[in-house]
Structure formats: structure tokens, C-alpha cells
Scaffold this active site. Structure first.
Site, short mmCIF file in Angstrom:
data_model
loop_
_atom_site.label_atom_id
_atom_site.label_comp_id
_atom_site.label_asym_id
_atom_site.label_seq_id
_atom_site.Cartn_x
_atom_site.Cartn_y
_atom_site.Cartn_z
N HIS A 102 0.85 -1.19 0.00
CA HIS A 102 0.00 0.00 0.00
C HIS A 102 0.88 1.23 0.00
O HIS A 102 2.00 1.21 0.50
CB HIS A 102 -0.95 0.01 1.20
CG HIS A 102 -0.26 -0.18 2.51
ND1 HIS A 102 0.09 -1.42 2.99
CD2 HIS A 102 0.18 0.71 3.41
CE1 HIS A 102 0.71 -1.28 4.14
NE2 HIS A 102 0.79 0.01 4.43
N HIS A 104 0.95 5.28 1.13
CA HIS A 104 0.33 6.32 1.95
C HIS A 104 0.38 7.65 1.19
O HIS A 104 1.43 8.01 0.65
CB HIS A 104 1.11 6.53 3.24
CG HIS A 104 1.18 5.32 4.14
ND1 HIS A 104 0.38 5.17 5.24
CD2 HIS A 104 1.97 4.22 4.10
CE1 HIS A 104 0.68 4.03 5.85
NE2 HIS A 104 1.65 3.43 5.17
P1 5GP Z 1 2.03 0.40 7.26
O1 5GP Z 1 2.61 0.70 8.62
O2 5GP Z 1 1.87 -1.10 7.05
O3 5GP Z 1 2.78 1.06 6.14
O4 5GP Z 1 0.61 1.07 7.27
C1 5GP Z 1 -0.57 0.39 7.54
C2 5GP Z 1 -1.64 1.45 7.71
O5 5GP Z 1 -2.90 0.83 7.64
C3 5GP Z 1 -1.55 2.19 9.05
O6 5GP Z 1 -1.34 3.57 8.81
C4 5GP Z 1 -2.90 1.89 9.71
O7 5GP Z 1 -3.43 3.00 10.38
C5 5GP Z 1 -3.78 1.46 8.55
N1 5GP Z 1 -4.78 0.46 8.90
C6 5GP Z 1 -4.57 -0.68 9.62
N2 5GP Z 1 -5.73 -1.37 9.73
C7 5GP Z 1 -6.67 -0.65 9.07
C8 5GP Z 1 -8.07 -0.86 8.84
O8 5GP Z 1 -8.67 -1.84 9.27
N3 5GP Z 1 -8.71 0.10 8.11
C9 5GP Z 1 -8.08 1.21 7.63
N4 5GP Z 1 -8.81 2.07 6.94
N5 5GP Z 1 -6.77 1.44 7.82
C10 5GP Z 1 -6.08 0.52 8.54
#
Ligand code: 5GP
Ligand code: ZN
Length: 138
Positions: A102, A104
Site C-alpha cells: 500500500h 500512503h
Molecule cells: P504500514 O505501517 O503497514 O505502512 O501502514 C498500515 C496502515 O494501515 C496504518 O497507517 C494503519 O493506520 C492502517 N490500517 C490498519 N488497519 C486498518 C483498517 O482496518 N482500516 C483502515 N482504513 N486502515 C487501517
């Protein structure tokens, strides 16, 4: 599409877990991050399940990059932010918490500068108000 039934983002894509979606096409989905770095923070997620960008087929990566450009334009225009950060974590060591690729998109205004602690919306209503703006409904 490659799908992992245990993956939280695959479940969001399948509609099994709710999300505040701002864009969807055949290859991608974009929805609001539930714990934003700044208000209006969205994620762009390929429908293809893989953990990191090096695990993605090239054509999926190209579509993701084009989607990021498109969604970033939507975020900037609809929120009126002066800038935005594009951030992408690969692997737990790099801070990845959801093992489905993903990107951001984090809306930015000049101050305060990005701090790396996630924030909370003041209320569900406030998150929905940002969703309306991102949808161009306000
Ligand atoms: P990472 O740290 O893996 O780059 O980012 C994962 C992101 O996914 C985090 O910013 C977190 O807030 C978001 N996230 C985790 N679980 C969920 C969810 O169930 N729904 C949504 N909308 N965002 C989520
Ligand atoms: Zn997945």
C-alpha cells in the site's frame, strides 16, 4: 486477482471489512487510513495481494504508480493542502504493519511538520466530514 483471505486489506477490498473508500477501479482501491498521520491521509492499495513492491508483477506496479498520481491529485485538489507526502513501507523492518502493498498519501500544510506519531480524528463525524471533502461532495 491474487487474494489472501486472512489479509485485512484483501478483506477491505472484498467489502468484508468496512472502509471509507475514495476511489476504486479494476486494479486498485483507495480508502482513508483509520489512524492518520494527518487528517485526510489515504491509502492506495492494489487488488493484487503481495507484501512488498518487489513481489508485484511489473504491470501491477505501473498501475499502482499511476493510481498514486491520480489519488494524490484528488487529495490535493479536494482538501486544498499545499503539499503531500507519498510513503511506502516494505517489510516489518521498514515499519510495515499490514503485509499487503500500500502507498500512503499524507496531506501536508506548512506547519506543524510531519511527526511520526499517528493522530486520531476528534470524532467519527470529523472523519466522515473529511471523507465528504475527499469525495468532492462538499
Ligand atoms: P504500514 O505501517 O503497514 O505502512 O501502514 C498500515 C496502515 O494501515 C496504518 O497507517 C494503519 O493506520 C492502517 N490500517 C490498519 N488497519 C486498518 C483498517 O482496518 N482500516 C483502515 N482504513 N486502515 C487501517
Ligand atoms: Zn491482501
Amino acid at each position: 486477482m491474487v487474494h489472501d483471505s486472512n489479509c485485512i486489506f484483501c478483506k477491505i477490498i472484498a467489502g468484508e471489512i468496512p472502509s471509507l473508500k475514495i476511489y476504486e477501479d479494476e486494479d486498485l482501491m483507495s480508502f482513508m487510513d483509520i489512524n492518520p498521520f494527518s487528517k485526510g491521509h489515504v491509502l492506495v492499495v492494489p487488488k493484487y495481494h503481495a507484501q512488498t513492491i518487489t513481489d508485484l508483477p511489473e504491470e501491477v506496479l505501473v498501475k499502482l504508480a499511476k493510481g498514486v498520481q491520480k489519488i494524490a491529485g484528488i487529495v490535493r485538489q479536494r482538501l486544498g493542502c499545499e503539499g503531500f507526502n507519498v510513503l511506502q513501507n516494505n517489510g516489518a523492518a521498514a515499519g510495515q504493519t499490514v503485509p499487503h502493498v500500500h502507498v500512503h498519501i499524507i496531506p501536508r500544510n506548512p506547519a506543524p511538520h510531519l511527526d511520526w506519531k499517528s493522530k486520531k480524528y476528534d470524532s467519527d463525524e470529523e472523519m466522515h466530514a473529511y471523507h465528504k471533502k475527499l469525495m468532492g461532495e462538499e
